[in-house]
Write an enzyme that holds these catalytic residues in place. Structure first.
Site, PDB file in Angstrom:
ATOM      1  N   ASP A 184     -12.536  -3.714   7.244  1.00  0.00           N
ATOM      2  CA  ASP A 184     -11.342  -3.318   6.492  1.00  0.00           C
ATOM      3  C   ASP A 184     -11.503  -1.894   5.961  1.00  0.00           C
ATOM      4  OD1 ASP A 184      -9.025  -3.604   4.567  1.00  0.00           O
ATOM      5  OD2 ASP A 184      -9.165  -5.672   5.251  1.00  0.00           O
ATOM      6  N   HIS A 244      -7.444  -2.324  -0.092  1.00  0.00           N
ATOM      7  CA  HIS A 244      -7.142  -3.537   0.674  1.00  0.00           C
ATOM      8  C   HIS A 244      -8.375  -4.398   0.931  1.00  0.00           C
ATOM      9  CE1 HIS A 244      -5.944  -5.718   4.429  1.00  0.00           C
ATOM     10  NE2 HIS A 244      -4.724  -5.632   3.957  1.00  0.00           N
ATOM     11  N   SER A 424      -2.551 -10.513   5.772  1.00  0.00           N
ATOM     12  CA  SER A 424      -3.860 -10.034   5.318  1.00  0.00           C
ATOM     13  C   SER A 424      -4.423 -10.923   4.225  1.00  0.00           C
ATOM     14  CB  SER A 424      -3.742  -8.607   4.768  1.00  0.00           C
ATOM     15  OG  SER A 424      -3.815  -7.655   5.767  1.00  0.00           O
TER      16      SER A 424
END
Length: 605
Positions: A184, A244, A424
């Site tokens: 990520d 994220h 996600s």
């Protein structure tokens, strides 16, 4: 992929140079879900609460209370004789064990009894007017909730409607001994995660993407992935940093029972952060190397991995087919024993059009909202394997997924928590579940893991047009299954690929599958995969026909469902049916003007 309710543009993280904005479109189309049998009462499941010692585990003992005037209420000899007589009638060998302090009798049923066997014995006792009550000798376990201060906001873990039933899995496993690689944006320091972070790597080779002043190195710290308007393509607006990877990591393995923040799904596991996404996204080449390294493969110029992951989480994606290059890396990782979990995507589109959600040998995850329906943004289709909570903040911020974050708009400042939504957010729910499974049973292969997750899923509480895989993942049932304490490890699939034309507004057609080599009854989550081409699927009625002729409604007709095709998997409680025998799929077109073909269907036990 996440969609942020509070940050500008809410961009989709991608694995190609071009960037697009993830648009969330509303959708209300619904599809029928499996219903109860129409031809036969499902006796054992109806008595599940009184036949089980624990969910999925038949009772081995019964507690029998006799009325005060009965001889059996005082005489052990009489209670023993009564147990023997009732066992003979039910076809079981019953044994009086002892008298409880309340005066009730404890009766042993023996080993390897089914819920149907238990139900038969209970029926004998209930038919006796001298019996006041008969109940299973249930298994109890500690039920303390985590003391994390924000745990009450994590509906996705525990709510009965659409939560993933995670607390029940913690009785068996916490993820201890398992490393999860989060491929990520990297990791920004957070005190609710730090104790579970192990060494990772920064795989971003292009300094324009890395924005940390260098190329590849052993520091996966996330410096922020913000960008100005038009930096990532003409017309693309500015975006703050997403942090994220840290949000994803918190869902998987936030430190738990530390009197602060949130609880992680596999809070005993470790997170290895691998940085592949930076400014404007990240390239396939970096992601491929991260997949290889995470799973124990060698990457030129990169030191050997001392924290090999048995689970990879990829909450990222781009458009188009799965390339041979990406597929090769995934296949090699799976062959090394690493399970690869990926996001289906946030385009409200068929996942077949988006990579890596359309790759082989992955667990492709769709997102559900707080009511258990497919989230309006989530991709769908026959390549989706499972659904998990991804949240939907359009119905309220608290209906998103709460996890670890940072308050910095561009560069890191103070640690924080925030709600995000997206596939996600759904993906780390499944990666966390995989970590729990590997912790409970380290010998599980990636194929066995995928099969167990599917076969122990429950039907979506809400609707899913287009296909959401086997249903909503059930952490408790799945972990119990692979640890040997209940559920079904599943995995055996029987398929009929002979195409059959479906006449327009005509008689029903049937297609048969002969099931052999199974023992006992079918599972309570029998998976029925259907592939039908049709120009107006609302015309179709689908039924599963068991070997004894009992019918299970899979899909009813609907005048408002004008979409094409039926390409989905239904979950059926067929636990009262003998598994072996000839099963049939019955399909009928009940309205005029549209035609179709049953291309194939399958049963997964």
């Amino acid at each position: 992929m996440r969609i942020s309710p509070s940050r500008t543009a809410g961009r989709k993280l991608i694995s190609v140079a071009a960037v697009s904005v993830a648009l969330v479109a509303g959708m209300t189309t619904s599809v029928a879900v499996a219903e109860t049998p129409t031809a036969k009462a499902d006796t054992a499941p109806a008595l599940a609460g009184v036949t089980e010692a624990a969910p999925g585990t038949p009772a081995e003992r019964l507690i029998v209370g006799y009325k005060s005037g009965a001889a059996e209420a005082k005489s052990n000899k009489a209670a023993s004789a009564d147990a023997e007589a009732k066992g003979e009638k039910a076809g079981e060998n019953l044994d009086f064990q002892r008298r409880l302090g309340t005066g009730a009798a404890l009766v042993d049923l023996g080993e390897k009894v089914t819920k149907t066997d238990v139900a038969d014995v209970i029926a004998q006792y209930k038919a006796d007017p001298q019996v006041a009550y008969v109940v299973p000798d249930r298994l109890n376990k500690p039920k303390a909730d985590p003391n994390d201060t924000e745990y009450s906001k994590q509906w996705d873990l525990f709510e009965s409607t659409a939560g993933m039933r995670v607390p029940g899995a913690w009785d068996v496993a916490t993820g201890s001994g398992v490393t999860v690689a989060v491929i990520d944006t990297g990791y920004v320091t957070h005190s609710d995660l730090a104790a579970n972070i192990v060494g990772g790597y920064d795989f971003i080779a292009d300094t324009a993407v890395s924005v940390d002043g260098n190329g590849r190195d052993s520091n996966p710290a996330d410096p922020g992935d913000w960008y100005n308007a038009n930096d990532c393509g003409s017309g693309i607006p500015a975006s703050d940093s997403s942090w994220h990877g840290t949000h994803v990591a918190g869902t998987i393995a936030a430190v738990t029972n530390n009197s602060k923040g949130i609880a992680g799904i596999a809070y005993g596991a470790k997170i290895s952060p691998l940085r592949v996404l930076g400014k404007c996204g990240g390239y396939d080449s970096d992601i491929i190397d991260a997949i290889t390294w995470a799973s124990g493969g060698s990457v030129s110029g990169v030191p050997a991995n001392t924290n090999v992951a048995k689970v990879i989480n990829m909450s990222l994606g781009g458009d188009g087919a799965c390339t041979s290059a990406t597929q090769s890396a995934i296949t090699a990782a799976v062959n090394r024993g690493t399970t690869v979990v990926v996001a289906a995507g946030n385009e409200n589109d068929n996942v077949a059009n988006h990579s890596p959600g359309n790759c082989n040998n992955v667990i492709s995850v769709a997102a559900t909202n707080r009511s258990g329906a497919r989230a309006s943004y989530s991709n769908f289709g026959s390549l989706v394997d499972i659904a998990a909570p991804g949240g939907q903040t359009s119905t309220g911020t608290a209906n998103g997924i709460l996890s670890t974050l940072n308050a910095g708009a561009k560069t890191p400042t103070s640690e924080s928590y925030d709600y995000y939504q997206g596939t996600s957010m759904a993906t780390p729910h499944i990666a966390g579940l995989v970590a729990l499974m590997k912790s409970a049973n380290s010998s599980l292969t990636p194929a066995q893991i995928e099969s167990a997750i599917k076969s122990n899923a429950r039907a979506l509480p809400g609707s899913c047009s287009g296909g959401c895989g086997a249903g909503l993942a059930d952490a408790a049932k799945t972990v119990q299954a692979v640890s040997g304490s209940g559920g079904s490890t599943g995995g055996t699939t029987f398929t009929n690929t002979t195409a059959v034309s479906i006449p327009d507004n005509g008689s029903a057609i049937e297609s048969s599958i002969s099931v052999t080599g199974r023992s006992g009854n079918a599972p309570s989550t029998l998976q029925v995969g259907v592939d039908i081409t049709h120009t107006y699927r609302g015309d179709l009625v689908l039924d599963l026909v068991a070997p004894d002729g009992s019918t299970y409604r899979l899909k009813a007709s609907s005048s408002s469902d004008s979409a094409d095709n039926v390409n989905t998997t239904y979950s059926v409680n067929a636990s009262s049916e003998t598994a072996n025998g000839t099963w049939k799929l019955r399909v009928q077109d009940v309205a005029a003007s549209d035609t179709g073909t049953l291309n194939s269907w399958k049963l997964t036990f």
